[in-house]
Design a protein around this motif. Structure first.
Motif, PDB file in Angstrom:
ATOM      1  N   ARG A 112      54.010  19.575  -4.167  1.00  0.00           N
ATOM      2  CA  ARG A 112      53.979  19.831  -2.799  1.00  0.00           C
ATOM      3  C   ARG A 112      54.416  18.388  -1.984  1.00  0.00           C
ATOM      4  NH1 ARG A 112      53.062  23.742  -5.057  1.00  0.00           N
ATOM      5  NH2 ARG A 112      51.465  25.358  -4.347  1.00  0.00           N
ATOM      6  N   SER A 113      55.225  18.681  -0.833  1.00  0.00           N
ATOM      7  CA  SER A 113      55.445  17.719  -0.121  1.00  0.00           C
ATOM      8  C   SER A 113      54.603  16.960   0.857  1.00  0.00           C
ATOM      9  CB  SER A 113      57.023  17.998   0.566  1.00  0.00           C
ATOM     10  OG  SER A 113      57.956  18.513  -0.222  1.00  0.00           O
TER      11      SER A 113
ATOM     12  N   SER B  97      54.250  13.823   4.052  1.00  0.00           N
ATOM     13  CA  SER B  97      54.974  12.929   4.818  1.00  0.00           C
ATOM     14  C   SER B  97      54.087  11.623   4.704  1.00  0.00           C
ATOM     15  CB  SER B  97      55.054  13.283   6.308  1.00  0.00           C
ATOM     16  OG  SER B  97      55.508  14.644   6.154  1.00  0.00           O
TER      17      SER B  97
ATOM     18  N   VAL C  57      46.708  14.912   4.790  1.00  0.00           N
ATOM     19  CA  VAL C  57      46.751  16.265   4.220  1.00  0.00           C
ATOM     20  C   VAL C  57      45.954  16.968   4.911  1.00  0.00           C
ATOM     21  CG1 VAL C  57      46.164  17.882   2.238  1.00  0.00           C
ATOM     22  CG2 VAL C  57      47.315  15.448   2.078  1.00  0.00           C
TER      23      VAL C  57
ATOM     24  N   GLY D 278      44.932  27.574  -0.255  1.00  0.00           N
ATOM     25  CA  GLY D 278      46.152  26.891  -0.755  1.00  0.00           C
ATOM     26  C   GLY D 278      45.841  26.275  -2.242  1.00  0.00           C
ATOM     27  N   GLU D 279      46.618  26.133  -2.969  1.00  0.00           N
ATOM     28  CA  GLU D 279      46.468  25.622  -4.524  1.00  0.00           C
ATOM     29  C   GLU D 279      46.143  24.198  -4.390  1.00  0.00           C
ATOM     30  OE1 GLU D 279      48.738  26.269  -8.691  1.00  0.00           O
ATOM     31  OE2 GLU D 279      49.927  26.309  -6.498  1.00  0.00           O
ATOM     32  N   VAL D 280      47.097  23.471  -3.732  1.00  0.00           N
ATOM     33  CA  VAL D 280      47.046  22.039  -3.593  1.00  0.00           C
ATOM     34  C   VAL D 280      46.450  21.087  -2.356  1.00  0.00           C
ATOM     35  CG1 VAL D 280      48.520  19.969  -3.666  1.00  0.00           C
ATOM     36  CG2 VAL D 280      49.150  21.831  -5.036  1.00  0.00           C
TER      37      VAL D 280
ATOM     38  N   VAL E 105      51.703  13.872  11.261  1.00  0.00           N
ATOM     39  CA  VAL E 105      51.805  12.787  10.267  1.00  0.00           C
ATOM     40  C   VAL E 105      53.154  11.847  10.178  1.00  0.00           C
ATOM     41  CG1 VAL E 105      51.634  12.291   7.765  1.00  0.00           C
ATOM     42  CG2 VAL E 105      50.171  14.082   8.929  1.00  0.00           C
TER      43      VAL E 105
ATOM     44  N   GLU F 270      61.270  19.143  11.443  1.00  0.00           N
ATOM     45  CA  GLU F 270      60.707  19.386  10.074  1.00  0.00           C
ATOM     46  C   GLU F 270      59.513  20.454  10.252  1.00  0.00           C
ATOM     47  OE1 GLU F 270      61.070  16.292   7.032  1.00  0.00           O
ATOM     48  OE2 GLU F 270      58.809  15.888   7.435  1.00  0.00           O
TER      49      GLU F 270
ATOM     50  N   PHE G 147      56.759  22.561   8.363  1.00  0.00           N
ATOM     51  CA  PHE G 147      55.633  22.358   7.210  1.00  0.00           C
ATOM     52  C   PHE G 147      55.060  23.575   6.572  1.00  0.00           C
ATOM     53  CE2 PHE G 147      53.350  18.059   8.236  1.00  0.00           C
ATOM     54  CZ  PHE G 147      54.523  17.284   8.084  1.00  0.00           C
ATOM     55  N   GLY G 148      55.500  24.680   7.032  1.00  0.00           N
ATOM     56  CA  GLY G 148      55.123  25.939   6.501  1.00  0.00           C
ATOM     57  C   GLY G 148      54.994  27.195   7.438  1.00  0.00           C
TER      58      GLY G 148
END
Ligand code: FAD
Length: 236
Positions: free
Chosen positions: A52-53, A55, A69, A75-77, A121, A233, A235-236
């Motif tokens: 995952r990305s 910043s 974060v 979510g997985e991560v 972030v 940008e 994020f989701g």
């Protein structure tokens, strides 16, 4: 493509109930520009990997980098990184990545930063880099959050001087007592250029969830900012 580096978690700080700042030591880190991000790779014992990305929230301190974060429910991560990865454990990072959504200390254009939620972030990375370099470019941060409990970097943004002092926090659901602005989504009147911008064209950076970014970028475009001066940008 940049190489993977091993990154050791050296600290975790609470920013909100569901948001954490993570400090990693990354031997061999080449340095980065404000606004760039890294890919974080987690590997399980059975060989399964997830990438995952995230910043970069601050200028590099030697080999130290800071990420922020926000937990995405289910979510997985992000829940693992934010709450479970033990201090001392290692992950891998690749970067720095991104060359468009960046602010360079030598730039003199007035800057308007517009953050929604954890979109703060990379913009915090710009605020901090601006302050560290003693930049004279006018800079203003407009930061939209649901309620006072969701404000990241609160002390730095509300008690600092210079760029941090030029920040404005807007609340969409619940404002703190005594707030002059009722809760509500960001509007055209919230996105004023930084003081000292005069008639110079402003460089705008917008970051957050897709809906927020589209709304804010639309407002900036309607206010007359040229499309190539609005950098976004999602994020989701
Ligand atoms: C360039 C870039 C920079 C980023 N920087 C940051 C950062 O600094 N901090 C940060 O917290 N995140 C950042 N993200 C988002 C991050 O990469 C992950 O997408 C996020 O942490 C969710 O991963 P996950 O594995 O927990 O969720 P997943 O398991 O991937 O997804 C679970 C569910 O949540 C949905 N979802 C995924 N991401 C989001 C989201 N952000 N908001 C709401 N729903 C979502 C998915 O559609 C899916 O239904 C960035 C993304 C990009 C592309």
């Amino acid at each position: 493509m940049s190489a993977w580096h091993s990154a050791r978690l050296v600290g975790r700080r609470e920013q909100s109930r569901t948001g954490r700042t993570l400090l990693f030591d990354v031997p061999g880190w080449p340095g980065h520009l404000a606004g760039q991000h890294v890919d974080v790779r987690l590997s399980a014992d059975d060989g399964y990997r997830a990438v995952r990305s995230y910043s970069l929230a601050a200028p590099a301190r030697g080999t130290g980098i800071e990420l922020g974060v926000q937990t995405v429910p289910g979510g997985e991560v992000s829940p693992y990184l934010a709450h479970e990865l033990p201090v001392g454990a290692e992950v891998e990072v690749r970067g720095p990545l991104g060359g468009w959504f960046v602010w360079r200390p030598g730039q003199e254009d007035p800057v308007l930063l517009v953050a929604g939620g954890c979109g703060i972030v990379p913009l915090m990375g710009m605020v901090r880099s601006h302050r560290l370099e003693g930049s004279r470019a006018p800079m203003r941060l407009v930061y939209s959050v649901r309620d006072p409990g969701q404000v990241w970097y609160r002390e730095e943004l509300t008690t600092g001087t210079g760029a941090a002092a030029a920040s404005r926090i807007l609340y969409t659901r619940q404002a703190p007592p005594g707030s002059s602005r009722p809760p509500g989504h960001i509007g055209a009147g919230d996105l004023l250029p930084p003081e000292g911008a005069g008639r110079l064209p402003v460089l705008c950076f917008v970051c957050g969830p897709t809906g927020f970014v589209e709304h804010a970028a639309g407002l900036l475009s309607a206010a007359g900012h040229a499309p190539d001066r609005i950098r976004t940008e999602r994020f989701g």
